[in-house]
Design an enzyme around this catalytic site. Structure first.
Site, PDB file in Angstrom:
ATOM      1  N   LYS A   1      38.853  49.365  39.317  1.00 25.23           N
ATOM      2  CA  LYS A   1      40.075  48.671  39.766  1.00 25.23           C
ATOM      3  C   LYS A   1      39.761  47.228  40.103  1.00 25.23           C
ATOM      4  CE  LYS A   1      38.765  48.442  44.275  1.00 25.23           C
ATOM      5  NZ  LYS A   1      38.421  47.221  44.990  1.00 25.23           N
TER       6      LYS A   1
ATOM      7  N   GLY B   1      30.050  46.514  43.262  1.00 24.12           N
ATOM      8  CA  GLY B   1      30.585  45.310  42.625  1.00 24.12           C
ATOM      9  C   GLY B   1      31.987  44.967  43.050  1.00 24.12           C
TER      10      GLY B   1
ATOM     11  N   ASP C   1      39.736  54.220  48.668  1.00 25.81           N
ATOM     12  CA  ASP C   1      39.984  53.789  47.285  1.00 25.81           C
ATOM     13  C   ASP C   1      40.027  54.968  46.307  1.00 25.81           C
ATOM     14  OD1 ASP C   1      40.033  51.175  48.095  1.00 25.81           O
ATOM     15  OD2 ASP C   1      38.101  50.628  47.201  1.00 25.81           O
TER      16      ASP C   1
HETATM   17  P1  ATP Z   1      34.604  49.326  46.932  1.00 29.06           P
HETATM   18  O1  ATP Z   1      35.191  48.220  46.137  1.00 29.06           O
HETATM   19  O2  ATP Z   1      35.326  50.620  46.821  1.00 29.06           O
HETATM   20  O3  ATP Z   1      34.309  48.994  48.344  1.00 29.06           O
HETATM   21  P2  ATP Z   1      32.215  48.883  45.440  1.00 29.06           P
HETATM   22  O4  ATP Z   1      32.778  48.914  44.077  1.00 29.06           O
HETATM   23  O5  ATP Z   1      31.877  47.560  46.027  1.00 29.06           O
HETATM   24  O6  ATP Z   1      33.168  49.681  46.374  1.00 29.06           O
HETATM   25  P3  ATP Z   1      30.545  51.106  44.786  1.00 29.06           P
HETATM   26  O7  ATP Z   1      30.038  50.898  43.404  1.00 29.06           O
HETATM   27  O8  ATP Z   1      31.588  52.113  44.990  1.00 29.06           O
HETATM   28  O9  ATP Z   1      30.936  49.736  45.449  1.00 29.06           O
HETATM   29  O10 ATP Z   1      29.263  51.439  45.670  1.00 29.06           O
HETATM   30  C1  ATP Z   1      29.150  51.169  47.049  1.00 29.06           C
HETATM   31  C2  ATP Z   1      27.949  51.944  47.570  1.00 29.06           C
HETATM   32  O11 ATP Z   1      28.262  53.323  47.520  1.00 29.06           O
HETATM   33  C3  ATP Z   1      26.710  51.785  46.698  1.00 29.06           C
HETATM   34  O12 ATP Z   1      25.886  50.756  47.161  1.00 29.06           O
HETATM   35  C4  ATP Z   1      26.045  53.133  46.788  1.00 29.06           C
HETATM   36  O13 ATP Z   1      25.012  53.142  47.732  1.00 29.06           O
HETATM   37  C5  ATP Z   1      27.112  54.104  47.255  1.00 29.06           C
HETATM   38  N1  ATP Z   1      27.499  55.143  46.268  1.00 29.06           N
HETATM   39  C6  ATP Z   1      27.736  56.427  46.560  1.00 29.06           C
HETATM   40  N2  ATP Z   1      28.094  57.115  45.473  1.00 29.06           N
HETATM   41  C7  ATP Z   1      28.091  56.263  44.450  1.00 29.06           C
HETATM   42  C8  ATP Z   1      28.378  56.398  43.064  1.00 29.06           C
HETATM   43  N3  ATP Z   1      28.730  57.570  42.520  1.00 29.06           N
HETATM   44  N4  ATP Z   1      28.324  55.300  42.295  1.00 29.06           N
HETATM   45  C9  ATP Z   1      27.987  54.111  42.852  1.00 29.06           C
HETATM   46  N5  ATP Z   1      27.662  53.936  44.147  1.00 29.06           N
HETATM   47  C10 ATP Z   1      27.733  54.998  44.955  1.00 29.06           C
END
Ligand code: ATP
Length: 319
Positions: free
Chosen positions: A23, A111, A150
Site C-alpha cells: 500500500k 519500507g 494495516d
Molecule cells: P508499516 O508501513 O505497516 O508500518 P513497513 O512496511 O514499514 O510497515 P514491514 O515490512 O511490515 O514494514 O516490516 C516492519 C518490521 O516487521 C520488520 O522490520 C520486521 O522485523 C517485522 N516483520 C514481521 N513479519 C514480517 C514479514 N512477514 N515481512 C516483513 N517484515 C516483518
C-alpha cells in the site's frame, strides 16, 4: 533454528498461494499522541501493484520459509506476522497450526509499504483455504485488526479510509488507474521510531504533540473526490503525509530522492507511510518509466519500480 531463507516453496505442489498487495498512504493525517500511546489517524490507503505471495502447504507441525527481495531482513521467529496470523486463525478454530508457509517477498521490508501486514493477511487467507475452515469475511477482518492496524486493508485492497488507529476501514470508490513509481531505499525505518520523531518535532516546534495540541485528523474531501473521479492531477495536488517530516529528519538523504523524481516529471512526490520508500505519481505509463530511469540513474535509491493502482486485496491465485 534452521536457516530457511532463500529457498523456494519446495514440496508446495499441493499448496495454496495468495497474492497480496503493498500500500501507499495517499493521505496520512496523524493526530496527537493519545494517553494509550497511539495516535488517531485519517489514513487513505491505496493498494499498489507490488506483491508478496504467501503459500500454505500441508505439513505435520509448523514451518516458515522466506525468499526474494530483502528475505534476510524478515524475522523467522514467532514475531513474523504471517506466523502470528496462522497461529491466530488456528486458535480461533481450536485446531493445531499445522502448515508449511512460504513467503515470496517483493514488497520492501520496513519500507513503509506494509509488507509484513500484507503477509499476515495472505497467511490468514491461505491457511483458511488450506484448512477448509471457511472463516467469514467479517471474522477474517476482525482477526486482521487484532494482528495490526494495516492488516485489514491488505485483505480488502483497492482504496479505503482507515480511522481510529487505521483499522476502522471504509472502502472508497476509485474512478481510474493511477500510475506510480516507487523508489526503494537501502535499509528500513522503524515505524514506532518515525512516530516518536513526529512527536519530538511537534514538541520542538512549540505546538505540542498531545491530543489537545494537534487538530483531529480528517480525510481531505478534495483527495477523496480525486480518487472517486480518477483525476490524477487532483490527486497529486491533494496527497499528504504527516510522517514525512519525521522520516526526512531520520533519513535526510530522502530529500534528494524526492527532488530527483519531481525534476523528472512526477506530479507528486511523497514518502510512503513511515518510509523510507518514496512514492511518485506520474501522468501516464511513459512518464512513470522516465521517472523510474531518472531515479535509478541518480543513485539516490536502490531500485525504482513502476506500477499502477488500485490493486485488488489478498487473492487466492489458484497456483
Ligand atoms: P508499516 O508501513 O505497516 O508500518 P513497513 O512496511 O514499514 O510497515 P514491514 O515490512 O511490515 O514494514 O516490516 C516492519 C518490521 O516487521 C520488520 O522490520 C520486521 O522485523 C517485522 N516483520 C514481521 N513479519 C514480517 C514479514 N512477514 N515481512 C516483513 N517484515 C516483518
Amino acid at each position: 533454528m534452521r536457516d530457511e531463507r532463500g529457498t523456494g516453496p519446495q514440496g508446495a505442489a499441493d499448496g495454496l498461494t495468495v497474492r497480496v498487495p503493498a500500500k501507499v498512504n495517499v493521505q496520512l493525517a496523524v493526530g496527537g499522541l493519545r494517553p494509550d500511546g497511539f495516535h488517531g489517524l485519517a489514513n487513505v490507503f491505496l493498494a499498489v501493484g507490488l506483491h508478496d505471495e504467501v503459500t500454505a502447504s500441508p505439513y505435520e507441525g509448523f514451518r516458515l520459509t522466506v525468499s526474494g527481495t530483502d528475505a534476510e531482513h524478515v524475522p523467522l521467529d514467532e514475531s513474523n506476522l504471517a506466523t502470528r496470523a496462522a497461529r491466530l486463525l488456528a486458535a480461533h478454530h481450536g485446531r493445531e497450526p499445522h502448515v508449511r508457509l512460504h513467503i515470496a517477498k517483493d514488497i520492501p521490508v520496513a519500507g513503509g509499504m506494509a509488507g509484513g501486514s500484507a503477509d499476515a493477511a495472505g497467511a490468514l487467507l491461505a491457511c483458511d483455504a488450506l484448512w477448509g475452515t471457511r472463516t467469514s469475511r467479517d471474522e477474517l477482518l476482525a482477526l486482521c485488526a487484532e494482528l495490526g492496524s494495516d492488516v485489514p486493508f491488505a485483505l480488502v485492497g483497492g482504496a479505503a479510509l482507515g480511522q481510529g488507529r487505521g483499522e476502522l476501514l471504509t472502502p472508497l470508490e476509485t474512478g481510474g488507474t493511477f500510475h506510480w513509481v516507487f523508489a526503494l531505499a537501502d535499509g528500513g525505518l522503524s515505524t514506532p521510531e518515525v512516530y516518536r520523531e513526529c512527536d519530538r518535532l511537534r514538541e520542538a516546534s512549540g505546538t505540542g504533540a498531545g491530543i489537545d495540541s494537534v487538530p483531529e485528523p480528517r480525510p481531505s474531501e478534495r483527495l477523496l473526490d480525486a480518487l472517486r473521479t480518477g483525476d490524477a492531477a487532483e490527486l497529486a495536488a491533494s496527497v499528504s503525509n504527516d510522517l514525512q517530516a519525521a522520516a526526512l529528519s531520520l533519513r535526510p538523504s530522502l530529500a534528494d530522492t524526492l527532488k530527483t523524481g519531481t525534476a523528472a516529471g512526477a506530479s507528486a512526490a511523497l514518502v510512503s507511510g513511515s518510509g523510507p520508500t518514496c512514492a511518485f505519481l506520474a501522468a501516464d505509463a511513459a512518464s512513470a518509466a522516465a521517472i523510474a530511469s531518472a531515479l535509478e540513474e541518480s543513485g539516490h535509491c536502490r531500485a525504482a519500480r513502476t506500477t499502477t493502482a488500485p490493486a485488488p486485496g489478498a487473492t487466492l491465485t489458484g497456483k
